[in-house]
Design a protein around this motif. Structure first.
Motif, short mmCIF file in Angstrom:
data_model
loop_
_atom_site.label_atom_id
_atom_site.label_comp_id
_atom_site.label_asym_id
_atom_site.label_seq_id
_atom_site.Cartn_x
_atom_site.Cartn_y
_atom_site.Cartn_z
N PRO A 280 0.85 -1.20 0.00
CA PRO A 280 0.00 0.00 0.00
C PRO A 280 0.88 1.25 0.00
N THR A 281 0.36 2.36 -0.48
CA THR A 281 1.13 3.59 -0.55
C THR A 281 1.74 3.94 0.81
N SER A 282 3.03 4.20 0.81
CA SER A 282 3.76 4.36 2.07
C SER A 282 3.21 5.50 2.92
N VAL A 283 3.09 6.69 2.35
CA VAL A 283 2.67 7.83 3.17
C VAL A 283 1.21 7.70 3.60
N ALA A 284 0.39 7.02 2.80
CA ALA A 284 -1.00 6.79 3.19
C ALA A 284 -1.07 5.88 4.41
N GLN A 285 -0.10 4.97 4.55
CA GLN A 285 -0.08 4.12 5.74
C GLN A 285 0.20 4.94 7.00
N TYR A 286 1.09 5.90 6.90
CA TYR A 286 1.37 6.75 8.06
C TYR A 286 0.16 7.64 8.38
N ALA A 287 -0.56 8.05 7.35
CA ALA A 287 -1.80 8.79 7.57
C ALA A 287 -2.83 7.91 8.29
N ALA A 288 -2.93 6.65 7.87
CA ALA A 288 -3.86 5.72 8.51
C ALA A 288 -3.50 5.48 9.96
#
Length: 391
Positions: free
Chosen positions: A270-278
């Motif tokens: 999954p998109t790396s920065v989207a995981q940190y957002a999640a």
């Protein structure tokens, strides 16, 4: 050249098609009210956006493990224990590129050619298509309107065969907003355990429930049910993160390892920065979610009351999600249109109100109205629908 068989059988997404048509009319200068979109009309909360920005600045822009970053998987394990009384190890959780991707992966690792998957109707549009992509056979069971569109254990028992691999439970439901009670889930789970079939529990609308009712994950009912259930959830609906594409699945081994392996050969991760957002969504303040939920409940209450005043319209009051699913069959019978689909097309062309015909969800007498838009737009839409009916 002919297309591959697996894609030639697919039915295009009606919800996306309606949304695209509405956008086209709007681009042409028409005053279109779009009630077809299945996404919140609120922006992603600021602290979640900031977390993604910080992740970029800190260099978290590379590949991640296929199953997701360890911090996010641990946060999901904690969330499932806290909110759903479900105990998983980190290696039993896989982060995917949206809950839709999680569901796709489940069918790919679980279903063999000819296996049957039971799908209650009305259903979310992608369930049968994803089963077909896995070379499985969708088997439909009608959730009766008089039973709030929920299936009974007797109905489930009737359609189980030696080829049945799984049943899908979506609670709260898209498109109906219906919510299964604990005793109803227990009765369905008993049938599944009796016949040794898997349960795929789509809980993406879990946080959007109204009134005194509560969400129960079917996997929490017993250790036996837990071991046969895939729990699917994600960030899209509760945190208004539809475009970030982060969902997850928790379930039994060795299927979770297989899902991670499959992802490694399809999306890599999954998109790396989207995981940190999640991660920020799960661990940060829940106040934006509560504000959004309060707004949805206000819209539901006001628009439901106005909708059922329309002559010939009946509607089950939804307990979750952000959809109304009225029955307009009597309205159509008293109109020049032969079907609900044609009636909905006429409504869009004449009054510029876009909603989704129920045929897309396996319920041809209904339409889906999303109240994930402003109250002002919703009230104007009801006025236009009434005017269209009176014509």
């Amino acid at each position: 050249m002919p297309l591959a068989n697996r894609v030639s059988k697919l039915t295009p997404s009606s919800t996306l098609a309606i949304t695209a048509k509405a956008k086209l009319l709007r681009a042409e200068g028409h005053d279109v009210i779009g009630l077809g979109a299945g996404e919140p009309d609120f922006n992603t909360p600021e602290h979640i956006i900031e977390a993604a920005y910080q992740a970029m600045k800190e260099g978290h822009t590379k590949y991640t493990p296929s199953a997701g970053i360890p911090q996010l998987r641990e946060a999901i394990v904690h969330k499932l224990k806290r909110d759903n009384n479900l105990t998983y190890n980190v290696d039993q959780v896989v982060v995917c590129s949206g809950a839709k991707h999680a569901l796709y992966n489940i069918f790919q690792v679980l279903v063999n050619p000819g296996d049957e998957v039971i799908i209650p109707t009305p259903y979310w549009v992608s369930y049968p298509e994803q089963v077909k992509l896995a070379e499985g056979i969708p088997v439909f069971v009608e959730g009766k309107e008089e039973n709030q569109f929920k299936i009974t254990p007797e109905q489930l028992e009737e359609v189980i065969t030696p080829k049945t691999k799984a049943v899908i439970i979506n609670s709260p439901s898209n498109p109906t907003g219906s919510l299964y009670r604990k005793h109803e889930l227990a009765a369905l789970a008993d049938v599944c355990m009796k016949h040794n079939i898997f349960i795929i529990s789509d809980e993406i609308y879990e946080k959007l429930i109204y009134g005194d009712v509560e969400h129960v994950s079917i996997a929490s009912l017993s250790d036996e049910v837990w071991a046969k259930t895939f729990v699917v959830n994600g960030m899209s609906k509760p945190y208004s993160m539809t475009g970030w594409r982060i969902g997850y699945v928790a379930g039994p081994q060795p299927y979770m390892k297989a899902i991670a392996d499959l992802s490694s050969h399809s999306t890599s991760n999954p998109t790396s920065v989207a995981q940190y957002a999640a991660l920020a969504a799960l661990e940060g303040t829940q106040e934006p979610l509560e504000r959004m939920k309060k707004a949805f409940q206000e819209r539901r209450d006001k628009i439901y009351a106005q909708l059922i005043e329309l002559p010939g319209v009946t509607c089950v009051q939804p307990e979750g999600a952000f959809y109304l699913f009225p029955n307009v069959q009597q309205v159509v019978q008293n109109s020049p249109y032969p079907t609900v689909d044609e009636w909905a097309k006429g409504l869009l062309e004449e009054e510029k109100v876009a909603l989704v015909p129920g045929s897309a969800f396996g319920a041809p007498h209904n339409v889906r109205i999303s109240y994930a838009t402003s109250l002002e737009a919703l009230e104007e839409a009801i006025k236009r629908i009434r005017r269209f009916m009176e014509k």
